[in-house]
Design a protein around this motif. Structure first.
Motif, short mmCIF file in Angstrom:
data_model
loop_
_atom_site.label_atom_id
_atom_site.label_comp_id
_atom_site.label_asym_id
_atom_site.label_seq_id
_atom_site.Cartn_x
_atom_site.Cartn_y
_atom_site.Cartn_z
N ALA A 1 0.78 -1.23 0.00
CA ALA A 1 0.00 0.00 0.00
C ALA A 1 0.82 1.29 0.00
N ARG A 2 2.15 1.17 -0.09
CA ARG A 2 2.91 2.42 -0.04
C ARG A 2 2.54 3.33 -1.20
N ARG A 3 2.32 4.54 -0.92
CA ARG A 3 1.89 5.48 -1.94
C ARG A 3 2.96 6.54 -2.12
N LEU A 4 3.13 6.98 -3.32
CA LEU A 4 4.13 8.00 -3.60
C LEU A 4 3.47 9.19 -4.27
N ALA A 5 3.44 10.29 -3.55
CA ALA A 5 2.87 11.50 -4.16
C ALA A 5 3.99 12.28 -4.81
N ILE A 6 3.92 12.41 -6.10
CA ILE A 6 5.00 13.09 -6.82
C ILE A 6 4.67 14.57 -6.95
N ALA A 7 5.56 15.37 -6.45
CA ALA A 7 5.34 16.81 -6.52
C ALA A 7 6.35 17.41 -7.46
N LEU A 8 5.93 17.65 -8.67
CA LEU A 8 6.77 18.31 -9.65
C LEU A 8 6.25 19.72 -9.79
N SER A 9 7.10 20.62 -10.13
CA SER A 9 6.61 21.97 -10.40
C SER A 9 7.55 22.64 -11.35
N SER A 10 6.97 23.33 -12.30
CA SER A 10 7.80 24.03 -13.27
C SER A 10 8.33 25.33 -12.68
N THR A 11 7.80 25.71 -11.51
CA THR A 11 8.32 26.90 -10.87
C THR A 11 9.38 26.49 -9.83
N ASP A 12 9.90 25.29 -10.04
CA ASP A 12 10.86 24.67 -9.15
C ASP A 12 12.10 25.54 -8.94
N MET A 13 12.48 25.67 -7.67
CA MET A 13 13.64 26.50 -7.35
C MET A 13 14.89 25.66 -7.10
N SER A 14 14.72 24.34 -6.99
CA SER A 14 15.89 23.50 -6.71
C SER A 14 16.78 23.50 -7.94
N SER B 1 8.00 9.04 -1.76
CA SER B 1 8.61 10.35 -1.92
C SER B 1 9.07 10.87 -0.56
N ARG B 2 8.20 10.70 0.44
CA ARG B 2 8.53 11.18 1.78
C ARG B 2 9.80 10.49 2.31
N ALA B 3 9.87 9.18 2.07
CA ALA B 3 11.04 8.43 2.52
C ALA B 3 12.31 8.92 1.82
N ILE B 4 12.18 9.25 0.53
CA ILE B 4 13.36 9.73 -0.22
C ILE B 4 13.78 11.09 0.32
N VAL B 5 12.78 11.96 0.59
CA VAL B 5 13.07 13.28 1.14
C VAL B 5 13.91 13.15 2.41
N SER B 6 13.47 12.27 3.31
CA SER B 6 14.17 12.21 4.61
C SER B 6 15.50 11.46 4.47
N VAL C 1 10.23 18.72 -4.19
CA VAL C 1 10.30 19.14 -5.60
C VAL C 1 11.46 18.45 -6.31
N THR C 2 12.61 18.39 -5.61
CA THR C 2 13.78 17.72 -6.18
C THR C 2 13.49 16.23 -6.41
N VAL C 3 12.80 15.63 -5.47
CA VAL C 3 12.44 14.21 -5.63
C VAL C 3 11.56 14.03 -6.86
N GLY D 1 2.85 16.57 -13.79
CA GLY D 1 3.84 16.79 -12.75
C GLY D 1 3.25 17.25 -11.44
N SER D 2 1.92 17.32 -11.36
CA SER D 2 1.30 17.90 -10.18
C SER D 2 0.72 16.85 -9.26
N PRO D 3 0.75 17.09 -7.94
CA PRO D 3 0.06 16.18 -7.02
C PRO D 3 -1.45 16.18 -7.26
N ALA D 4 -1.93 17.19 -8.01
CA ALA D 4 -3.37 17.22 -8.32
C ALA D 4 -3.77 16.05 -9.22
N TRP D 5 -2.83 15.51 -9.96
CA TRP D 5 -3.14 14.44 -10.92
C TRP D 5 -3.53 13.15 -10.21
#
Lengths: 482, 482
Positions: A13-26, A54-59, A66-68, B373-377
């Motif tokens: 059941a592990r879920r991965l919420a991917i947060a991408l953004s084109s306004t990414d500052m990383s 994603s959370r596990a990768i962040v930590s 965003v980088t993830v 790329g959005s968590p909204a997806w």
């Protein structure tokens, strides 16, 4: 009921919420480092195994969400992982290389559509090039601020992303009709000129028939004719446009039922069908029982004087099918145009259009409606006319100054291009290749002819480069000519 | 140089700046009154005469510039006046009615494309209807807030309205590739499923060949096949999808080189190609030296369990050409989809695509990139799954409660539609007509068959109406069945 688990379904059941953004500052390097680490990790797993959340990768790696997201997107793009929205990210099954595709060549049969030249024309040039090709306005000539505001407004309107009738948004059909001077009921909205042309060729002629094209003509028309399973046959033009005597002869010799023409600022020659030929051309078409496709892409790109009215306005029996588009006077990605037809041909066109793409995005149509109704539209056209005049005059002066053996024939009163004849013996395709090596992108004339060209030519676009770049371009071209 | 004055050019320098605005606050009756007054005035002038300037109209009639703009737009739409941006508004030359269009019927030849049914399906139903047709999500199931925000952001980005490579924006190709599990280089962006289908049919088969279609199948595929000058030939399906034995026989009998199939939640039946048939179907296609077009429009519309992987993933020799689209899981006007192909077929497809519409609007592609790329997806897909489940269950319960002679076969585990068999002897087309008179819009089954249907059916869409409307719809349908 659905017996096929997708990769990693067994991993729970592990879920991965991917947060991408084109306004990414990383920054890119942290994304690259993380992608490298995750790539190594994926290589140690089996296809179908799930990656950490994603959370596990962040930590674990001390990076931002965003980088993830960006690192995972990169691995996805290269085929290392597969992301199943709402489920997680999994190691991709390696796609085997193709084992045997020779059968495809037999199955596909002979190639009916040759878009080699069109493909080159559509290539988006890299930075640092002096672009004297392209069929579109340079970015700085597009009304981008207006488009941004209008789009934001249109996208908020209820139903902006909903369905729309296949013939188009009623307000947009009315707006086109008002510009052209026809009934809104005769207008069908299309996805730009090429889409309209493609539908017109398919609808107006039985397959395997010849279609008459001006020589030279827009190369996209040649491709559209081939794609419609028609055979392009050239009809010569001169400085007054299409020659009615040879048009009549071409109809008689070939039995064609269709002619494609650009009476106003033709691409590539810039010519305008002369007043004394207008009725004659229509009479020849009527006598042949044929359709005339009038491609009026350059109506709003007039520089000197005023543009003649469309041939369509003199049509009494439904011989003229008319085509216009906003991609040329506004921006390449406002892919909205209009087809005008009357009689059974209009129904046939509508059927072909529906089978081709159902309907055009409502959002783009709403933006076009905003544009037609805004004071920004006449303001844009006035500014555009001045800018095109400056660029055309700069280019023509540069040609006369730097390229003595080259003839401008004639100086166009509108449109986007200057059509020049090269000195005898110059190979236009080779010249374009040599120019490209000096970062000057020009179009050789040969692909604009479906038969033997009478002389070598170049098509030089003045709308896609700044005046300074145009001046530099002719200077560089001088070094390549004898 | 340009000898044709446009109408009114002789009337001199008066300029009319038209100020229209969709945020107009003036009321309709003042627009109507002014339009009436100007209509009278135009009737007293000659074609080509110029109307007074906007400013003059404002002061003469005591109305706002916005009202003037709207009134002139109305007169333009009805053909009374013609507006030449930057020049003014002129009395339109009356367009004569067509005098003789009989010649068109001869020139057009026989109608190859019949989109009668598709046309009805594409009609946008008026308010107050219970809509159980439509191939799209209801407005309230679309992620409209996300789309509005993403679009406003995309439209502000530099180059948002510029050119884009014909194969699509690299980021979007990568995003599709990641979702499907293929290389980004194999992906071509298309303007929705119908456009992709149309290109695939034209590219993958020589003209005038048969193309095998599941029976029943999506009626848009039938139209696309006809438009590509192919002959649709049906291959029966059962609850496990396409029947491999009959597929082999159809290839042998017809010499077809192309089969179109929806292995996952087929439209209209909702069936999924069974696990034991997947390899068998691919083997039959390989043995026939044929292409299989996999239309995977419903992948993101899964309700129960998980969707099986695409057939594409088991393809080793480039037989499968894969098609997906965002119009179904997101919104009808996000007209962005993807074609996946490998080998020479990919080049052929790209050529046909270029000849058809050059490239897809960059703005729409940017919005799609934002979405992927959005968590909204994933959030949207999770919410959508729950909503579709509720609506499907409500519809199925309603059918079982209200329509005892009607069989649901089978209850779909995903997609948008329930396919029901009617009692013997019921005429499905008549039933749909009678339902429409009670404001219930349903699709008769007959148009989904290219040959004799085995029984009368309806296609009932649960995604385009609220649960309450679905319940009311089956109640009303009960009154129309024996």
């Amino acid at each position: 009921m659905l017996p096929h688990p997708t990769p990693g379904a067994s991993n729970g059941a592990r879920r991965l919420a991917i947060a991408l953004s084109s306004t990414d500052m990383s920054n890119d390097s942290s994304v690259g480092r993380l992608a490298g680490a995750l790539r190594e990790r994926a290589a140690a797993l089996q296809p179908g195994d799930q990656l950490p959340s994603s959370r596990a990768i962040v930590s674990r790696y001390g990076v931002s969400p965003v980088t993830v997201g960006r690192a995972l997107a990169r691995l996805g793009a290269e085929g290392t992982v597969v992301t199943e929205p709402g489920r997680g990210t999994f190691v991709a099954s390696r796609r085997a290389p193709l084992e045997d595709v020779a059968w495809q060549t037999v199955a596909l049969g002979d190639a009916r559509v040759d878009t080699t030249h069109l493909r080159r024309l559509l290539e988006v040039p890299g930075p640092g090039k002096l672009v004297l090709s392209s069929g579109y306005l340079a970015d700085d000539l597009q009304p981008t601020r207006f488009l941004a505001t209008a789009t934001a407004r249109a996208a908020r309107r209820p139903g902006a992303w909903g369905r729309v009738p296949p013939t188009g948004l009623p307000e947009l059909r009315a707006a086109f009709a008002a510009t052209i001077g026809v009934d809104a009921g005769d207008v069908t909205v299309v996805a730009g000129g090429q889409s309209g042309l493609s539908a017109a060729f398919r609808a107006l002629s039985p397959p395997r028939m010849p279609v008459l094209l001006e020589a030279p003509t827009y190369m996209g028309a040649v491709s559209a004719a081939q794609a419609a399973d028609l055979r392009p046959v050239p009809v010569p033009t001169d400085v007054d446009g299409l020659r009615p005597d040879l048009l009549a002869e071409a109809f008689a010799r070939t039995g064609a039922g269709l002619v494609y023409t650009q009476p106003t600022f033709a691409n590539p020659t810039g010519t305008v069908l002369a007043a004394h030929r207008r009725q004659e051309v229509l009479d020849v078409v009527r006598a042949a029982g044929a359709f005339l496709v009038e491609d009026d892409w350059a109506r709003h790109l007039v520089i000197d004087g005023v543009a003649p009215p469309p041939l369509l306005r003199d049509d009494r029996d439904g011989h003229v099918v008319y085509l216009t588009s906003l991609t040329k006077p506004v921006a390449p990605s406002l892919r909205v145009g209009a087809l005008v037809a009357r009689g059974p041909a209009a129904d046939r066109l509508a059927a072909v259009r529906r089978a081709e793409d159902l309907f055009i995005s409502r959002l783009l149509q709403e933006v076009a409606v905003e544009l037609f109704g805004s004071p920004a539209w006449p303001r844009h056209l006035t500014a555009l006319r001045a800018a095109l005049r400056e660029r055309r005059d700069t280019l023509v002066a540069g040609i006369r100054r730097d390229l003595p053996g080259v003839t401008v024939t004639p100086v166009p009163a509108g449109g986007l291009h200057v059509w020049v004849r090269l000195p005898p013996g110059v190979d236009d395709v080779e010249l374009a290749d040599r120019a490209a090596r000096r970062d000057v992108v020009v179009e050789p004339g040969r692909p604009y002819f479906v038969a033997e060209p009478p002389a070598p030519h170049l098509r030089l676009t003045y709308a896609a480069a700044t005046p300074a770049d145009l001046t530099e371009a002719t200077r560089r071209l001088a070094g390549e000519l004898p």
